[in-house]
Design a protein around this motif. Structure first.
Motif, PDB file in Angstrom:
ATOM      1  N   UNK A  10      -9.378  30.633  18.028  1.00 35.38           N
ATOM      2  CA  UNK A  10      -9.996  29.546  17.027  1.00 35.38           C
ATOM      3  C   UNK A  10      -9.551  29.674  15.645  1.00 35.38           C
ATOM      4  N   UNK A  11      -9.609  28.677  15.061  1.00 30.80           N
ATOM      5  CA  UNK A  11      -9.252  28.778  13.613  1.00 30.80           C
ATOM      6  C   UNK A  11     -10.075  29.720  12.736  1.00 30.80           C
ATOM      7  N   UNK A  31      -4.835  26.627  12.132  1.00 28.03           N
ATOM      8  CA  UNK A  31      -5.009  25.208  12.798  1.00 28.03           C
ATOM      9  C   UNK A  31      -4.853  25.085  14.241  1.00 28.03           C
ATOM     10  N   UNK A  32      -5.752  24.474  14.836  1.00 30.34           N
ATOM     11  CA  UNK A  32      -5.476  24.323  16.373  1.00 30.34           C
ATOM     12  C   UNK A  32      -6.100  22.715  16.620  1.00 30.34           C
ATOM     13  N   UNK A  33      -4.884  22.184  17.562  1.00 31.14           N
ATOM     14  CA  UNK A  33      -4.834  20.959  17.659  1.00 31.14           C
ATOM     15  C   UNK A  33      -4.753  20.879  19.271  1.00 31.14           C
ATOM     16  N   UNK A  34      -4.816  19.917  19.910  1.00 30.78           N
ATOM     17  CA  UNK A  34      -4.648  19.572  21.314  1.00 30.78           C
ATOM     18  C   UNK A  34      -3.311  20.052  22.056  1.00 30.78           C
ATOM     19  N   UNK A  35      -2.221  19.796  21.022  1.00 27.61           N
ATOM     20  CA  UNK A  35      -0.878  20.130  21.490  1.00 27.61           C
ATOM     21  C   UNK A  35      -0.053  21.202  20.587  1.00 27.61           C
ATOM     22  N   UNK A  36      -0.699  21.658  19.546  1.00 27.26           N
ATOM     23  CA  UNK A  36      -0.048  22.621  18.490  1.00 27.26           C
ATOM     24  C   UNK A  36      -1.083  23.619  18.103  1.00 27.26           C
ATOM     25  N   UNK A  37      -0.718  24.534  17.600  1.00 23.58           N
ATOM     26  CA  UNK A  37      -1.248  25.643  16.931  1.00 23.58           C
ATOM     27  C   UNK A  37      -0.538  26.157  15.576  1.00 23.58           C
ATOM     28  N   UNK A  59       4.145  27.107  13.695  1.00 29.28           N
ATOM     29  CA  UNK A  59       3.690  25.912  14.570  1.00 29.28           C
ATOM     30  C   UNK A  59       4.077  26.232  15.845  1.00 29.28           C
ATOM     31  N   UNK A  60       3.269  26.413  16.633  1.00 29.54           N
ATOM     32  CA  UNK A  60       3.574  26.574  18.172  1.00 29.54           C
ATOM     33  C   UNK A  60       3.187  25.252  18.809  1.00 29.54           C
ATOM     34  N   UNK A  61       4.247  24.847  19.635  1.00 26.51           N
ATOM     35  CA  UNK A  61       4.040  23.593  20.492  1.00 26.51           C
ATOM     36  C   UNK A  61       3.836  24.148  21.895  1.00 26.51           C
ATOM     37  N   UNK A  62       2.467  23.906  22.244  1.00 26.11           N
ATOM     38  CA  UNK A  62       2.082  24.243  23.809  1.00 26.11           C
ATOM     39  C   UNK A  62       2.797  23.571  25.001  1.00 26.11           C
ATOM     40  N   UNK A  63       2.889  22.265  24.759  1.00 26.17           N
ATOM     41  CA  UNK A  63       3.660  21.629  26.069  1.00 26.17           C
ATOM     42  C   UNK A  63       5.018  22.012  26.029  1.00 26.17           C
TER      43      UNK A  63
END
Length: 119
Positions: A10-11, A31-37, A59-63
């Motif tokens: 969580x942020x 920052x946490x979004x649907x596709x990145x953190x 920056x992490x790209x989840x997909x």
């Protein structure tokens, strides 16, 4: 990074990473979004000056299961390539070098079997 740390944080949450050798590090969720953190990694030592301590914005790209260094030390928005010489005397492959540093640090953490806990 997913092998070292629990799922997306969580942020505002901060993890303390304690290797067997060396200084502690803090990993803070920015920052946490649907596709990145977006995470900030910094050394936890209060002994050294801030400008001497490693500090990365990652920056992490989840997909894609990819991590990219977005900022390092006082360099914000790293360019893929720099002309040389340039005003701030960045290396031509500054972005590659910072990403390689992140890779080396993560390998170090895996080998050290770091202890991860909430700060």
């Amino acid at each position: 990074m997913t092998r070292l740390f629990p799922g997306p944080l969580e942020v505002g949450k901060i993890l303390r990473l304690t290797p067997k050798l060396g200084e502690d590090y803090l990993l803070e969720s920015k920052e946490l979004t649907r596709y990145t953190a977006l995470y900030e990694i910094r050394q936890a030592s209060a002994q050294a000056y801030n400008y001497l301590q490693p500090q990365l914005l990652v920056r992490l790209y989840h997909d894609a299961r990819l991590a990219e260094v977005c900022a390092s030390q006082q360099i914000y928005k790293l360019k893929p390539r720099y002309d040389y010489p340039n005003k701030k005397m960045h290396h031509q492959d500054e972005k590659h070098q910072t990403n390689q540093f992140l890779n080396d640090w993560l390998v170090f953490c895996l080998k050290q079997r770091i202890k991860v806990e909430f700060a």
